[in-house]
Design a protein around this motif. Structure first.
Motif, PDB file in Angstrom:
ATOM      1  N   SER A 194     122.898 -38.414  82.702  1.00 29.92           N
ATOM      2  CA  SER A 194     121.587 -39.003  82.955  1.00 29.92           C
ATOM      3  C   SER A 194     121.582 -39.734  84.292  1.00 29.92           C
ATOM      4  CB  SER A 194     121.245 -39.981  81.830  1.00 29.92           C
ATOM      5  OG  SER A 194     120.162 -40.798  82.184  1.00 29.92           O
ATOM      6  N   ASP A 248     113.394 -33.864  78.563  1.00 27.49           N
ATOM      7  CA  ASP A 248     113.283 -32.562  79.238  1.00 27.49           C
ATOM      8  C   ASP A 248     114.603 -31.803  79.182  1.00 27.49           C
ATOM      9  OD1 ASP A 248     110.660 -33.018  79.840  1.00 27.49           O
ATOM     10  OD2 ASP A 248     110.982 -33.524  81.950  1.00 27.49           O
ATOM     11  N   GLY A 270     117.859 -39.137  93.329  1.00 28.77           N
ATOM     12  CA  GLY A 270     117.906 -38.074  92.336  1.00 28.77           C
ATOM     13  C   GLY A 270     119.309 -37.620  91.977  1.00 28.77           C
ATOM     14  N   GLN A 330     111.436 -39.430  79.623  1.00 28.58           N
ATOM     15  CA  GLN A 330     110.975 -38.072  79.919  1.00 28.58           C
ATOM     16  C   GLN A 330     112.090 -37.214  80.503  1.00 28.58           C
ATOM     17  OE1 GLN A 330     107.839 -37.000  78.959  1.00 28.58           O
ATOM     18  NE2 GLN A 330     108.869 -35.043  79.307  1.00 28.58           N
ATOM     19  N   ALA A 331     112.868 -37.790  81.414  1.00 28.89           N
ATOM     20  CA  ALA A 331     113.957 -37.035  82.023  1.00 28.89           C
ATOM     21  C   ALA A 331     114.969 -36.594  80.977  1.00 28.89           C
ATOM     22  CB  ALA A 331     114.641 -37.878  83.092  1.00 28.89           C
ATOM     23  N   THR A 344     116.683 -46.149  82.092  1.00 31.56           N
ATOM     24  CA  THR A 344     116.867 -44.735  81.749  1.00 31.56           C
ATOM     25  C   THR A 344     115.539 -44.150  81.288  1.00 31.56           C
ATOM     26  OG1 THR A 344     119.128 -45.218  81.024  1.00 31.56           O
ATOM     27  CG2 THR A 344     118.167 -43.133  80.311  1.00 31.56           C
ATOM     28  N   SER A 345     115.034 -43.179  82.026  1.00 32.64           N
ATOM     29  CA  SER A 345     113.720 -42.576  81.746  1.00 32.64           C
ATOM     30  C   SER A 345     113.760 -41.696  80.495  1.00 32.64           C
ATOM     31  CB  SER A 345     113.294 -41.732  82.950  1.00 32.64           C
ATOM     32  OG  SER A 345     112.304 -40.795  82.596  1.00 32.64           O
ATOM     33  N   HIS A 356     116.976 -44.887  86.932  1.00 32.93           N
ATOM     34  CA  HIS A 356     116.116 -45.454  87.968  1.00 32.93           C
ATOM     35  C   HIS A 356     116.670 -46.833  88.350  1.00 32.93           C
ATOM     36  CE1 HIS A 356     113.379 -42.347  86.586  1.00 32.93           C
ATOM     37  NE2 HIS A 356     112.519 -42.650  87.529  1.00 32.93           N
TER      38      HIS A 356
END
Length: 206
Positions: free
Chosen positions: A36, A91, A51, A87-88, A84-85, A39
Motif C-alpha cells: 500500500s 481497487d 505515487g 479506495q486505493a 491509508t486510502s 498519503h
C-alpha cells in the motif's frame, strides 16, 4: 468462475526487525502482492516519487480526505499527516491482488474495525541485543535516537499477540519463506474457495 478477491495483510514490526527487507523480497518473487502507498503531507525527500513511496498532498487536501472518510487509518506524526486510502486498497483487492499495509499496532486496530478480515503478521527480532545491533549498524542514527527506538520497540512488541501470525527474523531466508507461506496459504482458505469454485464444489458433491 468468480475472480478471487485479494487478501488484506497488516505487517507490523519494531524499527530494525527487518520488515521492509522482507516485504521487498516478497514483492520481487510474488506477482500477486502489492504494498500500500500512503498519503502524506510531508515534503518528498531526495529520490522519492509521487505515487511510489507516498502520495504527496498538501494539508488542506489531506483534511478534505479525512472529512470525506477516505482513509482506513490516519495519524499525525509531529507536523505531518499520514494516511491509508480506502479506495486505493479496495481497487487492488478487487483485482485479485494481495495488499500489504505497513502500519503499527495502533493503525492495525483502526483497520480491523473497518475490515475485520484483515490478516495480521508481526515481525520480531531474535533478541533485543540483535535489534540494537541492527539499529546501530545502519549508521544513520545518534545514540540517543537508537535508545528511544529501543524503548519504543519494547512497547510495540508487546502487541504481537494481536496478530494472526508471528515471524521471528533470525535467519532472513527462513523468515522470507515463512512470509511467502502465509500469503500462499491464505489464498486457499475455505471461504475463498467456496466463493470462486462454487460450481466445481456443486458438481463434486452432486
Amino acid at each position: 468462475m468468480t475472480k478471487q478477491k485479494g487478501n488484506l495483510f497488516i505487517l507490523s514490526a519494531p524499527s530494525g526487525a527487518g520488515k521492509s527487507s522482507l516485504y521487498k523480497a516478497l514483492l520481487q518473487t510474488d506477482p500477486k502482492v502489492r504494498i500500500s502507498v500512503s498519503h502524506t503531507t510531508r515534503a518528498p525527500r531526495t529520490g522519492e516519487e509521487h505515487g511510489r513511496e507516498y502520495f504527496f498532498v498538501d494539508v488542506d487536501s489531506f483534511l478534505d480526505m479525512i472529512a470525506e472518510d477516505a482513509f482506513f487509518e490516519h495519524a499525525q506524526v509531529f507536523d505531518n499527516y499520514y494516511g491509508t486510502s480506502k479506495q486505493a486498497i479496495f481497487d487492488m483487492l478487487e483485482q485479485g491482488l494481495d495488499v500489504i499495509l505497513e502500519i503499527d499496532w495502533q493503525g492495525a486496530r483502526q483497520v480491523r474495525e473497518l475490515y475485520p478480515d484483515a490478516i495480521g503478521i508481526f515481525i520480531l527480532p531474535p533478541s533485543l541485543s540483535a535489534l540494537e545491533e541492527r539499529l546501530t549498524g545502519r549508521g544513520t542514527d545518534a545514540a540517543d535516537v537508537i535508545a528511544r527506538r529501543m524503548s519504543k520497540a519494547v512497547n510495540e512488541m508487546s502487541h504481537y499477540d494481536e496478530y494472526e501470525y508471528v515471524i521471528i527474523n533470525d535467519d532472513f531466508e527462513e523468515a522470507l519463506q515463512q512470509l511467502k507461506a502465509v500469503f500462499v496459504a491464505n489464498r486457499s482458505r475455505t471461504p475463498l474457495i467456496q466463493e470462486i469454485h462454487s460450481d466445481l464444489l456443486n458438481d463434486l458433491l452432486s
